[in-house]
Design a protein around this motif. Structure first.
Motif, short mmCIF file in Angstrom:
data_model
loop_
_atom_site.label_atom_id
_atom_site.label_comp_id
_atom_site.label_asym_id
_atom_site.label_seq_id
_atom_site.Cartn_x
_atom_site.Cartn_y
_atom_site.Cartn_z
N ASP A 163 -50.84 10.34 55.31
CA ASP A 163 -49.50 9.81 55.00
C ASP A 163 -48.41 10.73 55.52
O ASP A 163 -47.31 10.27 55.88
N TRP A 164 -48.71 12.03 55.56
CA TRP A 164 -47.68 12.98 55.96
C TRP A 164 -47.31 12.88 57.44
O TRP A 164 -46.29 13.44 57.86
N SER A 165 -48.09 12.17 58.22
CA SER A 165 -47.74 11.97 59.64
C SER A 165 -46.47 11.14 59.78
O SER A 165 -45.83 11.15 60.83
N GLU A 166 -46.09 10.42 58.72
CA GLU A 166 -44.88 9.60 58.73
C GLU A 166 -43.70 10.32 58.08
O GLU A 166 -42.62 9.74 57.96
N LYS A 174 -38.26 21.75 61.74
CA LYS A 174 -38.22 22.51 60.49
C LYS A 174 -39.61 22.68 59.88
O LYS A 174 -39.86 23.62 59.13
N ALA A 175 -40.50 21.76 60.21
CA ALA A 175 -41.86 21.85 59.66
C ALA A 175 -42.65 22.99 60.30
O ALA A 175 -43.71 23.38 59.80
N ASN A 176 -42.14 23.52 61.42
CA ASN A 176 -42.76 24.68 62.08
C ASN A 176 -44.24 24.44 62.42
O ASN A 176 -45.09 25.30 62.23
N GLY A 177 -44.51 23.24 62.91
CA GLY A 177 -45.87 22.92 63.35
C GLY A 177 -46.82 22.46 62.26
O GLY A 177 -47.99 22.18 62.53
N ARG A 178 -46.34 22.36 61.03
CA ARG A 178 -47.21 21.88 59.95
C ARG A 178 -47.53 20.40 60.14
O ARG A 178 -46.70 19.64 60.63
N VAL A 179 -48.71 20.00 59.71
CA VAL A 179 -49.06 18.58 59.70
C VAL A 179 -49.06 18.04 58.27
O VAL A 179 -49.05 16.82 58.05
N GLY A 193 -50.20 24.77 56.13
CA GLY A 193 -50.26 23.33 56.35
C GLY A 193 -50.41 22.93 57.82
O GLY A 193 -50.45 21.74 58.14
N ARG A 194 -50.52 23.92 58.71
CA ARG A 194 -50.70 23.59 60.13
C ARG A 194 -52.11 23.07 60.40
O ARG A 194 -52.34 22.40 61.40
N ARG A 195 -53.05 23.41 59.53
CA ARG A 195 -54.43 22.99 59.75
C ARG A 195 -54.86 22.06 58.62
O ARG A 195 -54.90 22.46 57.46
N ASP A 196 -55.17 20.82 58.98
CA ASP A 196 -55.50 19.83 57.94
C ASP A 196 -57.00 19.58 57.81
O ASP A 196 -57.44 18.48 57.44
N HIS A 197 -57.79 20.59 58.11
CA HIS A 197 -59.24 20.46 57.96
C HIS A 197 -59.60 20.43 56.46
O HIS A 197 -58.95 21.10 55.66
N PRO A 198 -60.64 19.65 56.08
CA PRO A 198 -61.04 19.57 54.67
C PRO A 198 -61.35 20.91 54.02
O PRO A 198 -61.25 21.06 52.81
N SER A 199 -61.69 21.91 54.82
CA SER A 199 -61.95 23.23 54.25
C SER A 199 -60.66 23.93 53.85
O SER A 199 -60.68 24.90 53.08
N ASN A 200 -59.54 23.43 54.36
CA ASN A 200 -58.25 24.08 54.13
C ASN A 200 -57.36 23.30 53.16
O ASN A 200 -56.66 23.91 52.34
#
Length: 253
Positions: A163-166, A174-179, A193-200
């Motif tokens: 959902d955050w892609s929208e 301003k998000a500084n590369g966060r997804v 928040g730059r890495r959205d892997h399930p481990s993170n």
């Protein structure tokens, strides 16, 4: 025979007085509990209230606070009315009991009505609130509420982290590369928040919407049960009051 009837009536009145006094003491304690539930809902969970488009949940809590305060005052008045045996005070006490009864039934009904429509409201509004208002100017309370929601319930996004892609914020520099926001991370750190892997990050099925819905539903049950429960107990108090009122002889106000 007349003396016996008078003594019998006096004993009945005394019993009613002590029953009503005991009721008022318990009623006063119940008023404190009702007020505490309302204050706790508003004070401790106010962040989540800001994520809801409807104000029914908050209104139900405020009604309980008002009812709790009036209950405690009424309990003291009831004790005075009982031992002074003044019909005027007893009438006022009965009216206040009826008023509180209606207030608490209203809180219970509102909680039940909102219980029925909560799922629809969250589906229609939560995702938009999170993606369109997070980290936006003048929406600090929404940002704090979303971060608290994702951290406390270990979830990410309304329905899922995608959902955050929208998000308006994610799409800017301003998000500084966060997804996703940093509050989605299992161990929040700056820019995690730059890495959205399930481990993170939290990848919870159903996202935050299911978690928030279950949370609010549980509290609505408490609000409804407290409101209706205390209201039912008040019926006993009103019956005792009517009995004592009728047992008293006509007295000056």
């Amino acid at each position: 025979m007349g003396a016996y009837d008078e003594k019998k009536e006096t004993c009945g009145t005394i019993c009613l007085k002590y029953l009503l006094f005991t009721f008022n003491f318990l009623f006063w304690l119940a008023g404190g509990a009702v007020m505490a539930v309302g204050i706790w809902t508003v004070a401790e969970k106010s962040d989540y209230i800001s994520l809801l488009s409807s104000r029914i949940y908050a209104v139900s809590a405020y009604i309980l606070i008002v009812a709790g305060i009036v209950v405690m005052i009424t309990g003291i008045l009831g004790c005075c009315a009982t031992f002074k045996e003044q019909k005027g005070l007893l009438r006022l006490y009965f009216v206040l009991l009826l008023f509180i009864f209606l207030l608490e039934v209203l809180a219970g009904v509102l909680a039940y009505v909102y219980y029925q429509q909560l799922n629809t409201e969250l589906k229609e509004n939560l995702k938009e609130t999170m993606t369109q208002k997070y980290q936006q100017a003048g929406q600090d309370h929404i940002t704090q509420a979303v971060d608290k929601l994702q951290q406390e319930f270990k979830c990410c996004g309304s329905n899922s982290s995608s959902d955050w892609s929208e998000s308006q914020w994610i799409l800017t520099q301003k998000a500084n590369g966060r997804v996703v926001p940093d509050s989605c991370c299992k161990t929040p750190t700056e820019n995690c928040g730059r890495r959205d892997h399930p481990s993170n990050i939290y990848k919870v099925e159903g996202g935050c919407i299911t978690k928030l819905e279950n949370f609010i539903l549980d509290h609505l049950k408490i609000i409804g049960a407290v409101g209706v429960g205390i209201a039912c107990v008040q019926i006993i108090g009103m019956i005792f009051t009517c009995c004592l009122y009728r047992s008293l002889k006509a007295e000056p106000y």
